[in-house]
Scaffold this active site. Structure first.
Site, PDB file in Angstrom:
ATOM      1  NE  ARG A  36      -3.734   2.180   2.552  1.00  0.00           N
ATOM      2  CZ  ARG A  36      -3.675   2.927   3.647  1.00  0.00           C
ATOM      3  NH1 ARG A  36      -2.892   2.550   4.659  1.00  0.00           N
ATOM      4  NH2 ARG A  36      -4.379   4.027   3.766  1.00  0.00           N
ATOM      5  CG  HIS A  40      -1.861   4.997  -0.834  1.00  0.00           C
ATOM      6  ND1 HIS A  40      -2.824   5.682  -0.130  1.00  0.00           N
ATOM      7  CD2 HIS A  40      -2.454   3.843  -1.238  1.00  0.00           C
ATOM      8  CE1 HIS A  40      -3.952   4.975  -0.112  1.00  0.00           C
ATOM      9  NE2 HIS A  40      -3.740   3.850  -0.775  1.00  0.00           N
ATOM     10  CG  HIS A 169      -8.529  -4.165  -2.956  1.00  0.00           C
ATOM     11  ND1 HIS A 169      -9.678  -3.482  -3.298  1.00  0.00           N
ATOM     12  CD2 HIS A 169      -7.644  -3.221  -2.544  1.00  0.00           C
ATOM     13  CE1 HIS A 169      -9.484  -2.191  -3.109  1.00  0.00           C
ATOM     14  NE2 HIS A 169      -8.264  -2.007  -2.658  1.00  0.00           N
ATOM     15  CD1 TRP A 185     -11.715  -6.182  -0.895  1.00  0.00           C
ATOM     16  CD2 TRP A 185      -9.908  -5.797   0.369  1.00  0.00           C
ATOM     17  NE1 TRP A 185     -11.550  -4.816  -0.811  1.00  0.00           N
ATOM     18  CE2 TRP A 185     -10.455  -4.552  -0.032  1.00  0.00           C
ATOM     19  CE3 TRP A 185      -8.755  -5.798   1.166  1.00  0.00           C
ATOM     20  CZ2 TRP A 185      -9.892  -3.334   0.326  1.00  0.00           C
ATOM     21  CZ3 TRP A 185      -8.186  -4.582   1.537  1.00  0.00           C
ATOM     22  CH2 TRP A 185      -8.763  -3.372   1.122  1.00  0.00           C
TER      23      TRP A 185
END
Length: 314
Positions: A36, A40, A169, A185
């Site tokens: 992540r 990002h 995910h 998820w």
């Protein structure tokens, strides 16, 4: 953490694998949050303004460091600090992106092309002057297909690449104290696979009845799972859904497409010379095509030759 010889990126990869083991953190692994962080740090690039991207490691300074979309990423940055402290020759921007792709591979995912040479902003003022306003560029999980296309289209991604990148995910979970959403998820959130797509296609998802933001839930193999509105948009949209079906049926295809799309993501906005991989990524973004469907620019050389460090400009 021991120092490794300058330029020994395989040695850095080994150090990343060591910091992934975090018994007191989510599911015992820092792997998902490292992915992540790379995502990002890179996913705020804009082809229009030519700002954002992984170069500079702007998340060390406000406003990126306090952007609600980046909530919780201080954990990933902290996990990386021992490597950074032992190897000051390595930029934060290179470390964050290398940590992300190393984590993906260590969790069973594909090998992802990567080149070193990113540089860091020296001050918050330098970051602000160069990057400008890059707020509101990351996906909002509460929205739908139009929003997804706007966010990814700004970076030059096709529908195929959008669905492939969404497969990240398969890793990690949402935290109510960060995004407002809550849950994982897939059943095993520290194993990279195509299970995310298989689950999306199952007729099991119901709106969750709770006080938090709208999301979907289901119980699979005794585990409570969730999907966001942006996830469900992939099966509700007639152009996205065929790629969900393809990746659910063929994990090798998903791995190939994800590898190319993620390599493109972490290279966007990294201003190197116009040769090799950098040139191919720029052309791919301008044309809105996947890397493997973009014609190699003439005179560009092998795009994945790697090895030679080519420093990026700020």
């Amino acid at each position: 953490m021991a120092a490794v010889k300058e330029g020994d990126y395989d040695g850095i990869r080994e150090q990343v694998r060591k910091i992934m083991k975090q018994p007191g953190y989510d599911d015992g692994s820092a792997g998902p949050v490292l992915v992540r962080l790379a995502w990002h740090a890179s996913g705020n690039f804009s082809l229009v303004e030519h700002t954002g991207g992984s170069n500079g490691a702007g998340m060390r300074f406000p406003p990126e460091s306090v952007d609600p979309a980046n909530a919780g990423l201080h954990h990933a940055i902290s996990f990386c600090l021992p490597i950074q402290a032992a190897n000051p020759w390595l930029s934060h921007a290179d470390l964050w992106t290398l940590a992300g792709i190393t984590a993906i591979e260590a969790m069973g995912g594909p090998k992802i092309p990567w080149e070193p040479g990113r540089t860091d902003y020296s001050t918050a003022e330098a970051a602000a002057e160069h990057r400008g306003d890059i707020s509101d560029r990351l996906p909002d999980g509460a929205l739908g297909a139009d929003h997804i296309r706007e966010v990814f289209g700004r970076m030059g991604f096709s529908d195929r690449e959008i669905v492939a990148l969404s497969g990240a995910h398969a890793l990690g979970r949402c935290h109510e104290d960060r995004s407002g959403f809550e849950g994982q998820w897939v059943v095993n959130p520290i194993r990279f696979s195509n299970q995310y797509y298989k689950l999306l296609l199952r007729d099991i998802w119901k709106p969750r009845q709770w006080d938090g933001p709208f999301q979907y839930e289901a119980i699979v193999a005794g585990t409570k799972l969730m999907m966001l509105p942006t996830d469900m948009a992939l099966v509700q949209d007639p152009k996205f859904k065929p790629w969900v079906e393809k990746y659910a049926a063929d994990q090798d295809l998903f791995f190939k497409d994800f590898s190319m799309a993620f390599a493109k993501l972490i290279e966007l906005g990294v201003e190197r010379d116009d040769t090799g991989f950098a040139q191919l990524v720029k052309k791919s973004a301008r044309e809105g095509k996947p890397l493997d469907q973009t014609a190699q620019p003439s005179g560009g050389g092998c795009p994945f030759a790697g090895g030679k460090k080519r420093d990026a400009k700020l």
